[in-house]
Design a protein around this motif. Structure first.
Motif, PDB file in Angstrom:
ATOM      1  N   PHE A 190       0.836  -1.195   0.000  1.00 62.09           N
ATOM      2  CA  PHE A 190       0.000   0.000   0.000  1.00 62.09           C
ATOM      3  C   PHE A 190       0.871   1.245   0.000  1.00 62.09           C
ATOM      4  N   GLY A 191       0.222   2.375  -0.148  1.00 59.90           N
ATOM      5  CA  GLY A 191       0.926   3.662  -0.106  1.00 59.90           C
ATOM      6  C   GLY A 191       2.002   3.791  -1.164  1.00 59.90           C
ATOM      7  N   ASP A 192       3.111   4.409  -0.769  1.00 58.24           N
ATOM      8  CA  ASP A 192       4.190   4.687  -1.700  1.00 58.24           C
ATOM      9  C   ASP A 192       4.820   3.419  -2.274  1.00 58.24           C
ATOM     10  N   SER A 193       4.866   2.346  -1.442  1.00 56.06           N
ATOM     11  CA  SER A 193       5.454   1.103  -1.936  1.00 56.06           C
ATOM     12  C   SER A 193       4.629   0.563  -3.088  1.00 56.06           C
ATOM     13  N   ALA A 194       3.308   0.622  -2.933  1.00 60.30           N
ATOM     14  CA  ALA A 194       2.420   0.133  -4.000  1.00 60.30           C
ATOM     15  C   ALA A 194       2.591   0.990  -5.245  1.00 60.30           C
ATOM     16  N   ALA A 195       2.717   2.290  -5.056  1.00 58.02           N
ATOM     17  CA  ALA A 195       2.905   3.187  -6.201  1.00 58.02           C
ATOM     18  C   ALA A 195       4.186   2.835  -6.941  1.00 58.02           C
ATOM     19  N   LYS A 196       5.216   2.413  -6.139  1.00 62.00           N
ATOM     20  CA  LYS A 196       6.474   2.028  -6.771  1.00 62.00           C
ATOM     21  C   LYS A 196       6.311   0.736  -7.577  1.00 62.00           C
ATOM     22  N   VAL A 197       5.481  -0.162  -7.069  1.00 59.20           N
ATOM     23  CA  VAL A 197       5.233  -1.425  -7.770  1.00 59.20           C
ATOM     24  C   VAL A 197       4.548  -1.143  -9.112  1.00 59.20           C
ATOM     25  N   VAL A 198       3.538  -0.281  -9.080  1.00 55.69           N
ATOM     26  CA  VAL A 198       2.739  -0.025 -10.288  1.00 55.69           C
ATOM     27  C   VAL A 198       3.421   1.005 -11.193  1.00 55.69           C
ATOM     28  N   GLY A 199       4.162   1.908 -10.604  1.00 51.13           N
ATOM     29  CA  GLY A 199       4.804   2.952 -11.394  1.00 51.13           C
ATOM     30  C   GLY A 199       3.895   4.160 -11.617  1.00 51.13           C
ATOM     31  N   LYS A 200       2.787   4.179 -10.912  1.00 50.70           N
ATOM     32  CA  LYS A 200       1.835   5.292 -11.018  1.00 50.70           C
ATOM     33  C   LYS A 200       1.250   5.545  -9.633  1.00 50.70           C
ATOM     34  N   THR A 201       0.778   6.783  -9.423  1.00 48.74           N
ATOM     35  CA  THR A 201       0.135   7.051  -8.137  1.00 48.74           C
ATOM     36  C   THR A 201      -1.269   6.437  -8.129  1.00 48.74           C
ATOM     37  N   ALA A 202      -1.822   6.268  -6.961  1.00 47.86           N
ATOM     38  CA  ALA A 202      -3.157   5.699  -6.834  1.00 47.86           C
ATOM     39  C   ALA A 202      -4.174   6.578  -7.562  1.00 47.86           C
ATOM     40  N   GLN A 203      -3.976   7.880  -7.487  1.00 51.23           N
ATOM     41  CA  GLN A 203      -4.910   8.801  -8.143  1.00 51.23           C
ATOM     42  C   GLN A 203      -4.867   8.616  -9.671  1.00 51.23           C
ATOM     43  N   GLU A 204      -3.635   8.499 -10.227  1.00 60.32           N
ATOM     44  CA  GLU A 204      -3.486   8.288 -11.673  1.00 60.32           C
ATOM     45  C   GLU A 204      -4.191   7.007 -12.104  1.00 60.32           C
ATOM     46  N   VAL A 205      -3.972   5.946 -11.339  1.00 67.05           N
ATOM     47  CA  VAL A 205      -4.577   4.662 -11.694  1.00 67.05           C
ATOM     48  C   VAL A 205      -6.090   4.718 -11.506  1.00 67.05           C
ATOM     49  N   LEU A 265     -11.040   1.713 -18.705  1.00 65.72           N
ATOM     50  CA  LEU A 265     -10.931   0.473 -17.936  1.00 65.72           C
ATOM     51  C   LEU A 265      -9.962  -0.524 -18.567  1.00 65.72           C
ATOM     52  N   ASN A 266      -9.903  -0.546 -19.911  1.00 70.95           N
ATOM     53  CA  ASN A 266      -8.987  -1.456 -20.595  1.00 70.95           C
ATOM     54  C   ASN A 266      -7.539  -1.138 -20.250  1.00 70.95           C
ATOM     55  N   GLU A 267      -7.224   0.131 -20.299  1.00 73.49           N
ATOM     56  CA  GLU A 267      -5.855   0.545 -19.995  1.00 73.49           C
ATOM     57  C   GLU A 267      -5.553   0.285 -18.516  1.00 73.49           C
ATOM     58  N   TYR A 268      -6.578   0.483 -17.686  1.00 77.21           N
ATOM     59  CA  TYR A 268      -6.442   0.207 -16.253  1.00 77.21           C
ATOM     60  C   TYR A 268      -6.062  -1.260 -16.037  1.00 77.21           C
ATOM     61  N   ASN A 269      -6.819  -2.166 -16.657  1.00 75.89           N
ATOM     62  CA  ASN A 269      -6.537  -3.595 -16.513  1.00 75.89           C
ATOM     63  C   ASN A 269      -5.172  -3.948 -17.076  1.00 75.89           C
ATOM     64  N   ALA A 270      -4.834  -3.329 -18.210  1.00 76.38           N
ATOM     65  CA  ALA A 270      -3.550  -3.614 -18.859  1.00 76.38           C
ATOM     66  C   ALA A 270      -2.382  -3.184 -17.969  1.00 76.38           C
ATOM     67  N   THR A 271      -2.604  -2.101 -17.219  1.00 82.35           N
ATOM     68  CA  THR A 271      -1.556  -1.615 -16.314  1.00 82.35           C
ATOM     69  C   THR A 271      -1.136  -2.713 -15.331  1.00 82.35           C
ATOM     70  N   PHE A 272      -2.126  -3.428 -14.808  1.00 82.81           N
ATOM     71  CA  PHE A 272      -1.812  -4.490 -13.838  1.00 82.81           C
ATOM     72  C   PHE A 272      -1.309  -5.748 -14.531  1.00 82.81           C
ATOM     73  N   GLU A 273      -1.880  -5.998 -15.735  1.00 83.79           N
ATOM     74  CA  GLU A 273      -1.461  -7.135 -16.553  1.00 83.79           C
ATOM     75  C   GLU A 273       0.055  -7.076 -16.783  1.00 83.79           C
ATOM     76  N   ARG A 274       0.512  -5.893 -17.122  1.00 87.97           N
ATOM     77  CA  ARG A 274       1.936  -5.710 -17.471  1.00 87.97           C
ATOM     78  C   ARG A 274       2.873  -5.928 -16.279  1.00 87.97           C
ATOM     79  N   LEU A 275       2.332  -5.851 -15.081  1.00 90.06           N
ATOM     80  CA  LEU A 275       3.198  -6.018 -13.904  1.00 90.06           C
ATOM     81  C   LEU A 275       3.604  -7.484 -13.707  1.00 90.06           C
TER      82      LEU A 275
END
Ligand SMILES: [Zn+2]
Length: 658
Positions: free
Chosen positions: A568-583, A591-601
């Motif tokens: 959670f928090g900053d660590s999670a943002a580091k995992v995703v590469g985006k802030t929670a607000q951006e995501v 929604l497609n791009e949202y799902n793809a963001t996690f897919e790519r991780l």
């Protein structure tokens, strides 16, 4: 060999009731004063002269071992007392008794114990069996005056003075008129012992037990060593010196008073004792630090190692039927019982009191004052500690300890810190001091010279690893998921332990990665939606907006297994590469791009720094892993780390192959 003639001047100066009495505690006194303590000391020679010639610019001629009846110490005798040496050096033999009339001390370097140099003495007697009191066995003094500071034993160690026989009998006659002051008669040996002036070999009879020091005859009855105190021993009775006495602590909320002290026996074992309320008050007023006591009665319970660094598994709670009686003078010689933890291993002891033996590598020149959040003025002083584990750890001194610390006493010196507490902050560790901390400069224990050796020979070529605050902490050898699970990594600390693994995300659910949180600054509470409003239970407020926050759970896998971790928090943002607000915005808009963001991780190996902790859910203990940080895999570093790990494992194999 010539016999010694004692003049009546010498006799008058050094006799006690016509006898030769050793100056018990003289070694300690001379160490405290770092030289001649202002009065002559009568000591016995335990080991006779040994020619050592000139050393380090000092014109010594002889090395002898002296004993003051309590402490033994190696001592040099200066060649400058030339005439006397020539006449009497042959008398500096085992069993002889001398009066030290002048003495200086010097040190041959850091960490080397203070040497005595006798520059004046008077030979008093020859041929005595090693003298000691029945209650105290003389022991070697470490040379550290702090260890027995202020110890002035009231112990009599004496023997007849054969060389002064003629004067003694005169003295006896003179003294025989007032019968009360009659010279004490020898209990054994009788008349024969007076005829041993030119005796060809040391006389075998021992000094009489000094009558003045006999305690109540039953005091030793039933005394057990402190190490043997367990809840299974009924009616224990221990004997030791109070090695630590704390102030009474008041806990107004509970209307409670607590008094803690520690008692150390002649074996060097220490046990912590606690008394409450009236018992606390009565024992606090009767007990004096550095004095000896018999203690009996009390409840024995498991030691709380967070507050107890005695090394004993148990501690004693005193009851109102507990008895503490003063007596049975014990040599004030609690050995420094160091349960040493190497600096590289302090993370495994987070929050516990531990002992370290270190060299102070760096230290603030002055204490600094600052104001705490609560508005209190505090004083602190920071230092950097190192040891053979090649770890570098910061430690902070507070208050008086910070002010009075002298850089010369610390910098580059071996110091034992007893009762310091490793603390974790952002994955790094430092050592905290408190009222229970004891600082012992250049202690006389094993490990000190090894540490100096390492410091002078190996340290200049070693790479020190900071394991304090600023550490990103990826430097330790990586672990495996199965390994962390098997060893229940994190079980040794309430706050959990950190470990690195090379792993990839193999399962992640985009739908549960975010939540709607309270819009108030600093609040992370999940809001309840109703009628377009977002209610925060914590702030007790309904607002028309919210903020996106991370609360991700995903599966990490490596070659050995898989585990669900939380971020959670900053660590999670580091995992995703985006802030929670951006995501979160993506979720609403694309929604497609949202799902793809996690897919790519998924399926991308990374270096994960995990915080592992044991937690209890419904009476079941589970290991919880939380993402602290994540980094790209630095292949070179990873391979280096693996090599290191292989070396370590080889070491384990070698040890196991006996
Ligand atoms: Zn809130």
């Amino acid at each position: 060999m010539t016999s010694i003639k004692i003049s009546s001047d010498v006799f008058n100066k050094y006799h006690t009731n016509g006898k030769l009495r050793l100056s018990t505690g003289y070694v300690q006194e001379a160490l405290e004063k770092q030289g001649y303590p202002g009065h002559d000391g009568v000591v016995q020679i335990l080991k006779g002269k040994e020619d050592i010639g000139e050393q380090m610019g000092h014109g010594f001629t002889y090395r002898i071992r002296i004993c003051d009846g309590i402490f033994q110490y190696n001592t040099l005798v200066s060649a400058d007392i030339d005439d006397q040496i020539k006449r009497e050096a042959e008398h500096l033999v085992e069993g002889a008794i001398i009066a030290i009339t002048n003495l200086s001390t010097f040190s041959q370097g850091a960490g080397i114990k203070t040497s005595f140099l006798i520059t004046g003495y008077t030979l008093l007697s020859r041929y005595h069996q090693t003298l000691s009191a029945p209650e105290v066995k003389p022991r070697s003094h470490s040379g550290n005056p702090a260890e027995h500071h202020g110890y002035r034993p009231n112990i009599v160690v004496e023997d007849v003075w054969p060389e002064a026989e003629s004067i003694t009998s005169e003295f006896q006659e003179n003294m025989s008129n007032p019968p009360a002051a009659k010279m004490p008669k020898r209990e054994s040996g009788g008349e024969a012992s007076h005829n041993r002036v030119p005796a060809p070999e040391p006389h075998r009879s021992r000094a009489p037990p000094p009558p003045a020091r006999r305690g109540p005859s039953n005091t030793e009855r039933g005394v057990i060593p402190i190490a043997m105190v367990t809840p299974y021993v009924n009616n224990f009775r221990i004997h030791g010196m109070v090695s630590r006495k704390e102030d009474i602590k008041n806990i107004p909320a509970k209307n409670m008073k607590i008094f803690n002290f520690e008692i150390t026996d002649s074996n060097g074992d220490t046990i912590r004792c606690t008394a409450f309320n009236e018992t606390a008050e009565s024992f606090h007023s009767t007990i004096t630090e550095n004095l000896s006591y018999y203690l009996s009665g009390g409840s024995v319970r498991q030691a709380n190692k967070k507050f107890n660094n005695t090394g004993h598994d148990y501690e004693i709670t005193l009851r109102n039927d507990s008895v503490v009686e003063a007596g049975g003078e014990l040599l004030a010689a609690p050995k420094l019982n160091l349960k040493r933890v190497s600096l590289a291993e302090i993370a495994g002891h987070c929050g516990e009191m531990i002992d370290v033996l270190v060299i102070v590598e760096k230290m603030d020149a002055e204490a600094t004052e600052f104001t705490s959040k609560a508005g209190k003025t505090l004083t602190k002083r920071e230092m950097e500690l190192i040891d053979e584990s090649q770890a570098l750890v910061r430690l902070t001194l507070w208050g008086d300890e910070a002010i009075k610390a002298n850089v010369d006493d610390y910098h580059g010196k071996v110091i034992a810190f007893k009762g310091v507490i490793p603390r974790e902050f952002n994955g790094g560790y430092s050592l905290g001091t408190g009222s229970g901390t004891r600082i012992i400069p250049v202690p006389e224990i094993s490990g000190v010279s090894e540490l100096y050796d390492w410091y002078t020979t190996e340290k200049p070529h070693s790479e020190l690893k900071l394991i304090s605050q600023t550490s990103g902490g990826m430097s330790e050898a990586p672990r495996t998921i199965a390994g962390l699970q098997e060893m229940q990594f994190g079980k040794d600390s309430d706050k959990g332990d950190y470990a690195s693994v090379k792993a990839m995300i193999t399962r992640i659910n985009p739908n549960s990665a975010l939540y709607k949180g309270c819009a108030s600054e600093g609040c992370q509470k999940k809001v309840i939606e109703s009628d377009g409003e977002y209610r925060c239970e914590k702030c007790n407020k309904s607002m028309n907006k919210f903020k996106w926050l991370y609360m991700m759970q995903f599966e990490l896998s490596d070659e050995t297994g898989q585990v669900y971790v939380t971020a959670f928090g900053d660590s999670a943002a580091k995992v995703v590469g985006k802030t929670a607000q951006e995501v979160g915005d993506l979720k609403d808009e694309n929604l497609n791009e949202y799902n793809a963001t996690f897919e790519r991780l998924q399926f991308v190996p990374k270096m994960w720094r995990l915080r592992c902790k044991m937690e209890t859910y419904n009476e079941e203990v589970r290991q919880k892993m939380t993402v602290f940080s994540v980094e790209e895999v630095n292949q070179d570093k990873y391979i280096e780390n693996l090599k290191e790990l292989i070396e370590q494992m080889k070491g384990i194999e070698d040890e196991g192959s006996y």
